[in-house]
Scaffold this motif. Sequence first.
Motif, PDB file in Angstrom:
ATOM      1  N   LEU A  46     -10.338  -9.448   5.020  1.00  0.00           N
ATOM      2  CA  LEU A  46     -11.026  -8.157   5.021  1.00  0.00           C
ATOM      3  C   LEU A  46     -10.014  -7.022   5.108  1.00  0.00           C
ATOM      4  O   LEU A  46      -8.978  -7.165   5.758  1.00  0.00           O
ATOM      5  CB  LEU A  46     -11.946  -8.036   6.245  1.00  0.00           C
ATOM      6  CG  LEU A  46     -13.234  -8.841   6.282  1.00  0.00           C
ATOM      7  CD1 LEU A  46     -14.024  -8.449   7.522  1.00  0.00           C
ATOM      8  CD2 LEU A  46     -14.066  -8.588   5.035  1.00  0.00           C
ATOM      9  N   PRO A  47     -10.341  -5.881   4.476  1.00  0.00           N
ATOM     10  CA  PRO A  47      -9.501  -4.704   4.707  1.00  0.00           C
ATOM     11  C   PRO A  47      -9.649  -4.251   6.162  1.00  0.00           C
ATOM     12  O   PRO A  47     -10.711  -4.433   6.765  1.00  0.00           O
ATOM     13  CB  PRO A  47     -10.053  -3.655   3.737  1.00  0.00           C
ATOM     14  CG  PRO A  47     -11.402  -4.145   3.321  1.00  0.00           C
ATOM     15  CD  PRO A  47     -11.445  -5.627   3.548  1.00  0.00           C
ATOM     16  N   LEU A  48      -8.574  -3.681   6.675  1.00  0.00           N
ATOM     17  CA  LEU A  48      -8.527  -3.288   8.082  1.00  0.00           C
ATOM     18  C   LEU A  48      -9.733  -2.436   8.499  1.00  0.00           C
ATOM     19  O   LEU A  48     -10.269  -2.608   9.593  1.00  0.00           O
ATOM     20  CB  LEU A  48      -7.215  -2.519   8.302  1.00  0.00           C
ATOM     21  CG  LEU A  48      -6.809  -2.217   9.722  1.00  0.00           C
ATOM     22  CD1 LEU A  48      -6.802  -3.469  10.573  1.00  0.00           C
ATOM     23  CD2 LEU A  48      -5.416  -1.574   9.726  1.00  0.00           C
ATOM     24  N   GLU A  49     -10.181  -1.543   7.605  1.00  0.00           N
ATOM     25  CA  GLU A  49     -11.289  -0.644   7.960  1.00  0.00           C
ATOM     26  C   GLU A  49     -12.583  -1.414   8.248  1.00  0.00           C
ATOM     27  O   GLU A  49     -13.482  -0.886   8.873  1.00  0.00           O
ATOM     28  CB  GLU A  49     -11.619   0.367   6.834  1.00  0.00           C
ATOM     29  CG  GLU A  49     -10.471   1.079   6.204  1.00  0.00           C
ATOM     30  CD  GLU A  49      -9.812   0.235   5.126  1.00  0.00           C
ATOM     31  OE1 GLU A  49      -8.735  -0.328   5.454  1.00  0.00           O
ATOM     32  OE2 GLU A  49     -10.331   0.113   4.019  1.00  0.00           O
ATOM     33  N   GLN A  50     -12.676  -2.640   7.762  1.00  0.00           N
ATOM     34  CA  GLN A  50     -13.922  -3.405   7.983  1.00  0.00           C
ATOM     35  C   GLN A  50     -13.766  -4.466   9.063  1.00  0.00           C
ATOM     36  O   GLN A  50     -14.662  -5.274   9.277  1.00  0.00           O
ATOM     37  CB  GLN A  50     -14.346  -4.090   6.679  1.00  0.00           C
ATOM     38  CG  GLN A  50     -14.790  -3.106   5.620  1.00  0.00           C
ATOM     39  CD  GLN A  50     -15.020  -3.784   4.274  1.00  0.00           C
ATOM     40  OE1 GLN A  50     -15.248  -4.987   4.204  1.00  0.00           O
ATOM     41  NE2 GLN A  50     -14.939  -3.007   3.214  1.00  0.00           N
ATOM     42  N   ALA A  51     -12.624  -4.470   9.742  1.00  0.00           N
ATOM     43  CA  ALA A  51     -12.308  -5.622  10.608  1.00  0.00           C
ATOM     44  C   ALA A  51     -12.834  -5.495  12.033  1.00  0.00           C
ATOM     45  O   ALA A  51     -12.881  -6.479  12.762  1.00  0.00           O
ATOM     46  CB  ALA A  51     -10.801  -5.841  10.623  1.00  0.00           C
ATOM     47  N   LEU A  52     -13.253  -4.297  12.440  1.00  0.00           N
ATOM     48  CA  LEU A  52     -13.689  -4.094  13.832  1.00  0.00           C
ATOM     49  C   LEU A  52     -14.730  -5.135  14.249  1.00  0.00           C
ATOM     50  O   LEU A  52     -15.694  -5.389  13.532  1.00  0.00           O
ATOM     51  CB  LEU A  52     -14.285  -2.688  13.990  1.00  0.00           C
ATOM     52  CG  LEU A  52     -14.815  -2.351  15.384  1.00  0.00           C
ATOM     53  CD1 LEU A  52     -13.688  -2.276  16.398  1.00  0.00           C
ATOM     54  CD2 LEU A  52     -15.611  -1.056  15.370  1.00  0.00           C
TER      55      LEU A  52
ATOM     56  N   ILE B 149      -7.000  -3.088  16.286  1.00  0.00           N
ATOM     57  CA  ILE B 149      -6.944  -2.465  14.954  1.00  0.00           C
ATOM     58  C   ILE B 149      -5.684  -1.600  14.872  1.00  0.00           C
ATOM     59  O   ILE B 149      -4.971  -1.597  13.860  1.00  0.00           O
ATOM     60  CB  ILE B 149      -8.200  -1.599  14.699  1.00  0.00           C
ATOM     61  CG1 ILE B 149      -9.479  -2.454  14.753  1.00  0.00           C
ATOM     62  CG2 ILE B 149      -8.095  -0.820  13.401  1.00  0.00           C
ATOM     63  CD1 ILE B 149      -9.774  -3.284  13.559  1.00  0.00           C
ATOM     64  N   GLY B 150      -5.386  -0.882  15.944  1.00  0.00           N
ATOM     65  CA  GLY B 150      -4.182  -0.052  15.982  1.00  0.00           C
ATOM     66  C   GLY B 150      -2.924  -0.895  15.850  1.00  0.00           C
ATOM     67  O   GLY B 150      -1.978  -0.524  15.133  1.00  0.00           O
ATOM     68  N   LEU B 151      -2.894  -2.049  16.523  1.00  0.00           N
ATOM     69  CA  LEU B 151      -1.729  -2.937  16.416  1.00  0.00           C
ATOM     70  C   LEU B 151      -1.568  -3.463  14.994  1.00  0.00           C
ATOM     71  O   LEU B 151      -0.456  -3.532  14.466  1.00  0.00           O
ATOM     72  CB  LEU B 151      -1.876  -4.116  17.383  1.00  0.00           C
ATOM     73  CG  LEU B 151      -1.514  -3.811  18.830  1.00  0.00           C
ATOM     74  CD1 LEU B 151      -1.979  -4.926  19.754  1.00  0.00           C
ATOM     75  CD2 LEU B 151       0.001  -3.614  18.954  1.00  0.00           C
TER      76      LEU B 151
ATOM     77  N   ALA C 236      -0.523  -4.571   8.699  1.00  0.00           N
ATOM     78  CA  ALA C 236      -1.486  -5.592   8.256  1.00  0.00           C
ATOM     79  C   ALA C 236      -2.730  -4.881   7.729  1.00  0.00           C
ATOM     80  O   ALA C 236      -3.712  -4.709   8.444  1.00  0.00           O
ATOM     81  CB  ALA C 236      -1.826  -6.540   9.395  1.00  0.00           C
ATOM     82  N   ALA C 237      -2.686  -4.471   6.469  1.00  0.00           N
ATOM     83  CA  ALA C 237      -3.809  -3.726   5.882  1.00  0.00           C
ATOM     84  C   ALA C 237      -4.955  -4.656   5.506  1.00  0.00           C
ATOM     85  O   ALA C 237      -6.087  -4.225   5.323  1.00  0.00           O
ATOM     86  CB  ALA C 237      -3.329  -2.956   4.662  1.00  0.00           C
ATOM     87  N   GLN C 238      -4.664  -5.951   5.395  1.00  0.00           N
ATOM     88  CA  GLN C 238      -5.676  -6.977   5.120  1.00  0.00           C
ATOM     89  C   GLN C 238      -5.570  -7.997   6.239  1.00  0.00           C
ATOM     90  O   GLN C 238      -4.451  -8.386   6.599  1.00  0.00           O
ATOM     91  CB  GLN C 238      -5.355  -7.722   3.817  1.00  0.00           C
ATOM     92  CG  GLN C 238      -5.081  -6.833   2.636  1.00  0.00           C
ATOM     93  CD  GLN C 238      -6.354  -6.510   1.903  1.00  0.00           C
ATOM     94  OE1 GLN C 238      -7.248  -7.339   1.819  1.00  0.00           O
ATOM     95  NE2 GLN C 238      -6.456  -5.290   1.418  1.00  0.00           N
ATOM     96  N   VAL C 239      -6.686  -8.431   6.774  1.00  0.00           N
ATOM     97  CA  VAL C 239      -6.609  -9.396   7.873  1.00  0.00           C
ATOM     98  C   VAL C 239      -7.520 -10.594   7.609  1.00  0.00           C
ATOM     99  O   VAL C 239      -8.573 -10.462   6.989  1.00  0.00           O
ATOM    100  CB  VAL C 239      -6.990  -8.764   9.232  1.00  0.00           C
ATOM    101  CG1 VAL C 239      -5.885  -7.868   9.725  1.00  0.00           C
ATOM    102  CG2 VAL C 239      -8.295  -8.001   9.149  1.00  0.00           C
ATOM    103  N   THR C 240      -7.081 -11.741   8.094  1.00  0.00           N
ATOM    104  CA  THR C 240      -7.858 -12.966   7.924  1.00  0.00           C
ATOM    105  C   THR C 240      -8.694 -13.176   9.175  1.00  0.00           C
ATOM    106  O   THR C 240      -8.148 -13.362  10.264  1.00  0.00           O
ATOM    107  CB  THR C 240      -6.904 -14.157   7.691  1.00  0.00           C
ATOM    108  OG1 THR C 240      -6.050 -13.823   6.606  1.00  0.00           O
ATOM    109  CG2 THR C 240      -7.674 -15.422   7.363  1.00  0.00           C
TER     110      THR C 240
END
Length: 414
Positions: A30-36, A164-166, A172-176
């Motif tokens: 997912l892109p970082l903006e959707q990871a919360l 998310i800040g870390l 890490a703009a994309q996260v698994t």
Amino acid sequence: MPESPYPMVSVEEALATVLAQCTPLDPVILPLEQALGHVLAEDVRAREPLPPFPASVKDGYAVVAADGPGEYPVVGQVAAGQVADFRLQPGTVAYITTGAPLPPGADAVVMVEETDPLPSQDEIPRVRIRARVRPGDDVRPVGVDVAAGQQVLAAGERLGPAEIGLLATVGAAQVTVHPRPRVAVLSTGDELVSPERALGPGQIRDSNRPMLLAAIAQHGGIPMDLGIARDDQADLERHVQQGLAQADILLSSGGVSMGDLDLIKPLLEHSGTVHFGRVRMKPGKPVTFATAEVQGRRRLIFGLPGNPVSSLVTFYLFGVPAMRRLAGWPDPHLRRVHARLAQPLRLDPHRPEYHRATLHWDPEGRAFVAVSTGSQASSRLLSMRSANALLELPQQEGELPAGSWVSALWIGAC
Ligand code: AMP
Ligand code: MG
């Protein structure tokens, strides 16, 4: 009255049975903006150190510490985001802002509060340095916050704002992550109409569906609305199959008691495996749990009781931990706190009770105090209004006096 063919299991056994059927959903990127709110499925390391350069901690003057207090020419300036195009020689200083890279040659910063501006000489500004500093003072060395190669997050951690800040820090703009579970909600009953409808004879409004859809969203699931099924085998079957095709978890409410039109249990028996059909608890005794293999994946099905309070309480007790496990939480259980009773509470000698209460912090007693929401009838949804906890009352004769300590499951927003 005929006895239910299902053995009565304890809440603990029932929950263990549910969790044994749950495996975390396959990771997605997912892109970082959707990871919360998601749970990481991989460790995350920093490639570069932070700060990547020796950085000033203060607005002030970059100095050679050995020079000491005195009057100095200001030979240049470096603001955050810039890099000095000069080397600082002993006997000179440079103006510097917080977060700017220390110019080569400098080894400390004197904050502006410890300096006085002086008149320029030959158009070169001058400053009086009052403080004596040591090398390294008010400088963040390379990697002091995060070292290159350091693991900043581990698989299994849930992403809140700091995480998310870390991730942003390390690029890490994309996260698994494990995806949110899709949870479909079905109301059952010939008496039910949607909230916007006027009531006909014998009808009530369907409160469970909007309520459960909201609870799913609040607890990090993707809610899916299957509408209302009639008390009719074929209509129920059609709705259940539709839910199983789309969702990881199906929640039905109603139709699990012992009446002739309580069709859910037989339906689940024939479309999957029923793991339990009766739990020693109040409210929520007829809650039913089944699994079915659909398109190569195990779907979880909760046949929640129809009474609104029973459906929401059993959703919290079994549905929320199941959702969390699918979403990858290492510990999916509801959080427990201790609280003192604000009033005496009558106990049930036959079943442990999940008494709805509002906990608030008592600054004098330095403890949570639990205030009952009043009459605990399982049809009375007002007993869940403003409740942020379920008090775990033991199965026992008599009552618990005011001031007793009880454990409480936290159901408030988290
Ligand atoms: P049941 O388990 O189907 O026998 O339902 C138990 C009680 O809950 C009955 O009084 C139903 O009318 C009521 N009920 C069932 N489903 C709902 C719903 N979705 N919204 C509000 N009340 C319901
Ligand atoms: Mg019904």
